[in-house]
Every structure is written in structure tokens, then in C-alpha cells.
Enzyme design. Structure first.
Site, PDB file in Angstrom:
ATOM      1  N   ASN A 107     -16.742  21.043  18.727  1.00  0.00           N
ATOM      2  CA  ASN A 107     -15.326  21.424  18.616  1.00  0.00           C
ATOM      3  C   ASN A 107     -14.811  21.134  17.201  1.00  0.00           C
ATOM      4  O   ASN A 107     -14.109  21.949  16.595  1.00  0.00           O
ATOM      5  CB  ASN A 107     -14.511  20.653  19.661  1.00  0.00           C
ATOM      6  CG  ASN A 107     -13.051  21.055  19.671  1.00  0.00           C
ATOM      7  OD1 ASN A 107     -12.727  22.240  19.762  1.00  0.00           O
ATOM      8  ND2 ASN A 107     -12.164  20.079  19.565  1.00  0.00           N
ATOM      9  N   ARG A 160     -13.122  22.821  11.940  1.00  0.00           N
ATOM     10  CA  ARG A 160     -13.016  22.299  10.563  1.00  0.00           C
ATOM     11  C   ARG A 160     -14.004  22.909   9.578  1.00  0.00           C
ATOM     12  O   ARG A 160     -13.811  22.754   8.376  1.00  0.00           O
ATOM     13  CB  ARG A 160     -13.170  20.769  10.586  1.00  0.00           C
ATOM     14  CG  ARG A 160     -12.164  20.052  11.462  1.00  0.00           C
ATOM     15  CD  ARG A 160     -10.720  20.337  11.053  1.00  0.00           C
ATOM     16  NE  ARG A 160      -9.781  19.576  11.881  1.00  0.00           N
ATOM     17  CZ  ARG A 160      -8.460  19.590  11.688  1.00  0.00           C
ATOM     18  NH1 ARG A 160      -7.939  20.324  10.736  1.00  0.00           N
ATOM     19  NH2 ARG A 160      -7.665  18.898  12.487  1.00  0.00           N
ATOM     20  N   ARG A 187       0.811  -1.226   0.000  1.00  0.00           N
ATOM     21  CA  ARG A 187       0.000   0.000   0.000  1.00  0.00           C
ATOM     22  C   ARG A 187       0.841   1.272   0.000  1.00  0.00           C
ATOM     23  O   ARG A 187       0.313   2.353  -0.275  1.00  0.00           O
ATOM     24  CB  ARG A 187      -0.954   0.005   1.197  1.00  0.00           C
ATOM     25  CG  ARG A 187      -0.241  -0.007   2.538  1.00  0.00           C
ATOM     26  CD  ARG A 187      -1.209   0.001   3.688  1.00  0.00           C
ATOM     27  NE  ARG A 187      -0.541  -0.326   4.942  1.00  0.00           N
ATOM     28  CZ  ARG A 187      -1.143  -0.308   6.114  1.00  0.00           C
ATOM     29  NH1 ARG A 187      -2.416  -0.007   6.213  1.00  0.00           N
ATOM     30  NH2 ARG A 187      -0.471  -0.626   7.207  1.00  0.00           N
TER      31      ARG A 187
HETATM   32  C1  LIG Z   1      -6.487  25.018  10.818  1.00  0.00           C
HETATM   33  C2  LIG Z   1      -5.793  23.910  11.550  1.00  0.00           C
HETATM   34  C3  LIG Z   1      -4.436  23.725  11.386  1.00  0.00           C
HETATM   35  C4  LIG Z   1      -3.774  22.708  12.083  1.00  0.00           C
HETATM   36  N1  LIG Z   1      -2.427  22.546  11.900  1.00  0.00           N
HETATM   37  C5  LIG Z   1      -1.784  21.566  12.549  1.00  0.00           C
HETATM   38  C6  LIG Z   1      -0.381  21.359  12.387  1.00  0.00           C
HETATM   39  O1  LIG Z   1       0.273  22.070  11.639  1.00  0.00           O
HETATM   40  N2  LIG Z   1       0.205  20.339  13.047  1.00  0.00           N
HETATM   41  C7  LIG Z   1      -0.491  19.538  13.912  1.00  0.00           C
HETATM   42  O2  LIG Z   1       0.102  18.639  14.518  1.00  0.00           O
HETATM   43  N3  LIG Z   1      -1.812  19.698  14.080  1.00  0.00           N
HETATM   44  C8  LIG Z   1      -2.472  20.680  13.445  1.00  0.00           C
HETATM   45  N4  LIG Z   1      -3.817  20.829  13.603  1.00  0.00           N
HETATM   46  C9  LIG Z   1      -4.535  19.885  14.480  1.00  0.00           C
HETATM   47  C10 LIG Z   1      -4.833  20.492  15.862  1.00  0.00           C
HETATM   48  O3  LIG Z   1      -3.632  20.786  16.556  1.00  0.00           O
HETATM   49  C11 LIG Z   1      -5.680  19.521  16.721  1.00  0.00           C
HETATM   50  O4  LIG Z   1      -4.950  18.328  16.910  1.00  0.00           O
HETATM   51  C12 LIG Z   1      -6.983  19.150  16.078  1.00  0.00           C
HETATM   52  O5  LIG Z   1      -7.618  20.283  15.552  1.00  0.00           O
HETATM   53  C13 LIG Z   1      -7.883  18.493  17.110  1.00  0.00           C
HETATM   54  O6  LIG Z   1      -8.368  19.497  17.976  1.00  0.00           O
HETATM   55  P1  LIG Z   1      -8.624  19.224  19.515  1.00  0.00           P
HETATM   56  O7  LIG Z   1      -7.389  18.820  20.222  1.00  0.00           O
HETATM   57  O8  LIG Z   1      -9.362  20.424  20.056  1.00  0.00           O
HETATM   58  O9  LIG Z   1      -9.699  17.996  19.430  1.00  0.00           O
HETATM   59  P2  LIG Z   1      -9.771  16.697  20.337  1.00  0.00           P
HETATM   60  O10 LIG Z   1      -8.533  15.924  20.242  1.00  0.00           O
HETATM   61  O11 LIG Z   1     -11.043  16.004  19.924  1.00  0.00           O
HETATM   62  O12 LIG Z   1      -9.899  17.246  21.790  1.00  0.00           O
HETATM   63  C14 LIG Z   1     -11.071  17.942  22.194  1.00  0.00           C
HETATM   64  C15 LIG Z   1     -10.732  18.763  23.427  1.00  0.00           C
HETATM   65  O13 LIG Z   1     -10.416  17.874  24.499  1.00  0.00           O
HETATM   66  C16 LIG Z   1      -9.361  18.437  25.275  1.00  0.00           C
HETATM   67  N5  LIG Z   1      -8.199  17.536  25.198  1.00  0.00           N
HETATM   68  C17 LIG Z   1      -8.052  16.459  24.382  1.00  0.00           C
HETATM   69  N6  LIG Z   1      -6.882  15.866  24.626  1.00  0.00           N
HETATM   70  C18 LIG Z   1      -6.267  16.580  25.590  1.00  0.00           C
HETATM   71  C19 LIG Z   1      -5.016  16.484  26.230  1.00  0.00           C
HETATM   72  N7  LIG Z   1      -4.126  15.542  25.939  1.00  0.00           N
HETATM   73  N8  LIG Z   1      -4.703  17.375  27.181  1.00  0.00           N
HETATM   74  C20 LIG Z   1      -5.574  18.355  27.506  1.00  0.00           C
HETATM   75  N9  LIG Z   1      -6.778  18.535  26.918  1.00  0.00           N
HETATM   76  C21 LIG Z   1      -7.109  17.652  25.975  1.00  0.00           C
HETATM   77  C22 LIG Z   1      -9.062  19.819  24.697  1.00  0.00           C
HETATM   78  O14 LIG Z   1      -9.863  20.769  25.354  1.00  0.00           O
HETATM   79  C23 LIG Z   1      -9.522  19.675  23.256  1.00  0.00           C
HETATM   80  O15 LIG Z   1      -9.876  20.900  22.636  1.00  0.00           O
HETATM   81  C24 LIG Z   1      -4.493  21.841  12.945  1.00  0.00           C
HETATM   82  C25 LIG Z   1      -5.875  22.041  13.094  1.00  0.00           C
HETATM   83  C26 LIG Z   1      -6.524  23.052  12.406  1.00  0.00           C
HETATM   84  C27 LIG Z   1      -8.012  23.221  12.578  1.00  0.00           C
END
Ligand SMILES: Cc1cc2nc3c(=O)[nH]c(=O)nc-3n(C[C@H](O)[C@H](O)[C@H](O)COP(=O)(O)OP(=O)(O)OC[C@H]3O[C@@H](n4cnc5c(N)ncnc54)[C@H](O)[C@@H]3O)c2cc1C
Length: 222
Positions: free
Chosen positions: A181, A186, A159
Site C-alpha cells: 500500500n 508513495r 527545536r
Molecule cells: C499523493 C498523496 C496526497 C496526500 N494528501 C494528503 C492531504 O492533503 N492531507 C492529508 O491529511 N493526507 C494526505 N495524504 C495522506 C493519505 O490520506 C493517507 O493518510 C496516507 O496515504 C496513508 O494511506 P493509508 O490510509 O492507505 O495507509 P495506512 O494508514 O497504513 O492504512 C492502510 C489501510 O488500512 C485501512 N485502514 C487504516 N486505518 C483505517 C481506519 N481508521 N478506518 C478504516 N480503514 C483503515 C485502509 O484500508 C488503509 O488503506 C496524501 C497521500 C498521498 C499519497
């Protein structure tokens, strides 16, 4: 609901409505409502405005998604949710590749974190040329994949000939708090155009199931 050229979002099941939110919040006072009243709508808005978000976690959606792997990779970054994906170790992947529409062929200008995307316009290499090159690349990749599969090399290794625009499918179970969220991040102007197309559909399905919660979400986030 169809998304992109060959993908879809399918709502498999949901256990989600505005009343569950209200009653899971009202249990704090050992109270519950049989039907949604004006005071309940105000309560939902209060919960959203004040970030009392755990009551939204009692609403759960299960989706089946078909999207290119580069979209799925971004999707799987959302840790609060459950995923099961089609395995390229156990079965042969199908030759279905995302070929962007001409209007989706774009260039990026500006700095990281503040990019603007503009239509790709170059008479020497128009969007059609990009599409043609991509189709040829996908066909050649898939031919190599099949060639080495036929020889007997394991699927889990073969793959790696395949590009990241090949379609995958997965189940995603997510609660309404995490779903909001996802939508916030997104279905946003700075999100990848292709994941945004999916987030729009997910947002519409969320609105259908939980209209009052959705209204509160919009008033707090848009
Ligand atoms: C426009 C855009 C650009 C991005 N660019 C990059 C990039 O360049 N590189 C990259 O690696 N990622 C990138 N991301 C991904 C981003 O960093 C997040 O991993 C992704 O959007 C998931 O968001 P989240 O952590 O809020 O969601 P989820 O993982 O679903 O978490 C939901 C919420 O739970 C809480 N939570 C979850 N896990 C933890 C934890 N371990 N500790 C504390 N609180 C926690 C937080 O409040 C979090 O907001 C990008 C995302 C976007 C939208």
C-alpha cells in the site's frame, strides 16, 4: 542505500518470502508446500487479484530510515506499521539539512490533485539562489537552536527553531500488505518527489525478498 543528499534506507531485518504467503493461505485446507511450485505462484497471483490480502501480512520487514522531517511526516501517516523515532526532546538534533539538488527545485502548475511539477527556471532567481537561501536559513536556524540550548532552554522547545528539512531517523516495521500500500501510494507520479525516492528503494528491497509476490503486485497495480 543512500537516498537524497544525506539520507538512507537500511533493511535491518525481514521475515519475508513467497512461501510464507502460500502456506498461510493453504492452511485454509490444512495443506502446506515445502518449496515454491508453479501452482503456488498461481495462488499468489490469485490472492493478489482477488484482494485476499491477509496472507501477505505474515511477511514483515524492519527498516531504519534517515530522511528529512517533512518526508517522515508523510511516512507516519501510514498507520498500519510500527514506528520509533529519534527524539528531539531527549537529544540534541544534528545540523544535517536536506538541500535539494538543482534539478529538484521545481514549480507546480495545475489544480490541486492534478499538479504537474516543472523545473524552476528564472534567470533572476535561479535554483542556485534557492539553494543558497536555504543553506543560509538552515545555518541561522541552527545557530538560534544552539544559542538557546546553551542558555538552558529545554530541547523540546528549542527545536521549534529548526526547519522541516532537518534530518531525522526512525525504525519502521511493516508487513508486506501494508508495504505494498505504501509503495502504491508513495512510488507514484503524484507523490512528493522526495518520499518517492525512498519508496523506490523500499520497493526494490521488497522485490528482492518476495519476487513472486512482487510480480503479482506489479501485474495488478502497474
Ligand atoms: C499523493 C498523496 C496526497 C496526500 N494528501 C494528503 C492531504 O492533503 N492531507 C492529508 O491529511 N493526507 C494526505 N495524504 C495522506 C493519505 O490520506 C493517507 O493518510 C496516507 O496515504 C496513508 O494511506 P493509508 O490510509 O492507505 O495507509 P495506512 O494508514 O497504513 O492504512 C492502510 C489501510 O488500512 C485501512 N485502514 C487504516 N486505518 C483505517 C481506519 N481508521 N478506518 C478504516 N480503514 C483503515 C485502509 O484500508 C488503509 O488503506 C496524501 C497521500 C498521498 C499519497
Amino acid at each position: 542505500v543512500k537516498v537524497l543528499d544525506k539520507g538512507f534506507v537500511e533493511l535491518i531485518q525481514s521475515m519475508a518470502d513467497d512461501l510464507i504467503v502460500v502456506n498461510s493461505a493453504r492452511v485454509s485446507f490444512n495443506k502446506s508446500s515445502a518449496a515454491l511450485e508453479l501452482k503456488d505462484k498461481k495462488l499468489i497471483k490469485f490472492l493478489m487479484e482477488n484482494h485476499h490480502e491477509t496472507p501477505f501480512e505474515h511477511c514483515v520487514f524492519t527498516f531504519r530510515i534517515k530522511c528529512p522531517i517533512f518526508v517522515a511526516r508523510e511516512w507516519f501517516r501510514h498507520r498500519i506499521g510500527s514506528f520509533n523515532e529519534w527524539s528531539g526532546r531527549y537529544s540534541v538534533l544534528e545540523d544535517e539539512f536536506y538541500i535539494p539538488d538543482k534539478s529538484a527545485v521545481r514549480t507546480q502548475v495545475g489544480k490541486p490533485g492534478a499538479y504537474t511539477f516543472l523545473p524552476w527556471e528564472d534567470p533572476a532567481s535561479p535554483p542556485e539562489a534557492f539553494q543558497e537561501a536555504l543553506v543560509a536559513h538552515c545555518e541561522a536556524s541552527y545557530d538560534l537552536y544552539q544559542y538557546w540550548l546553551d542558555k538552558g532552554v529545554a530541547k523540546e522547545l528549542t527545536r521549534i527553531f529548526l526547519p522541516v528539512n532537518i534530518y531525522t531517523q526512525f525504525y519502521w516495521t511493516v508487513n508486506a500488505r501494508s508495504l505494498m500500500n505504501f509503495i502504491k501510494l508513495r512510488n507514484a507520479p503524484d507523490a512528493l518527489l522526495e518520499i518517492r525516492e525512498y519508496a523506490k528503494i523500499v520497493e526494490a528491497l521488497f522485490e528482492q525478498a518476495m519476487p513472486i509476490t512482487y510480480e503479482a503486485y506489479v501485474s495488478c497495480n502497474k
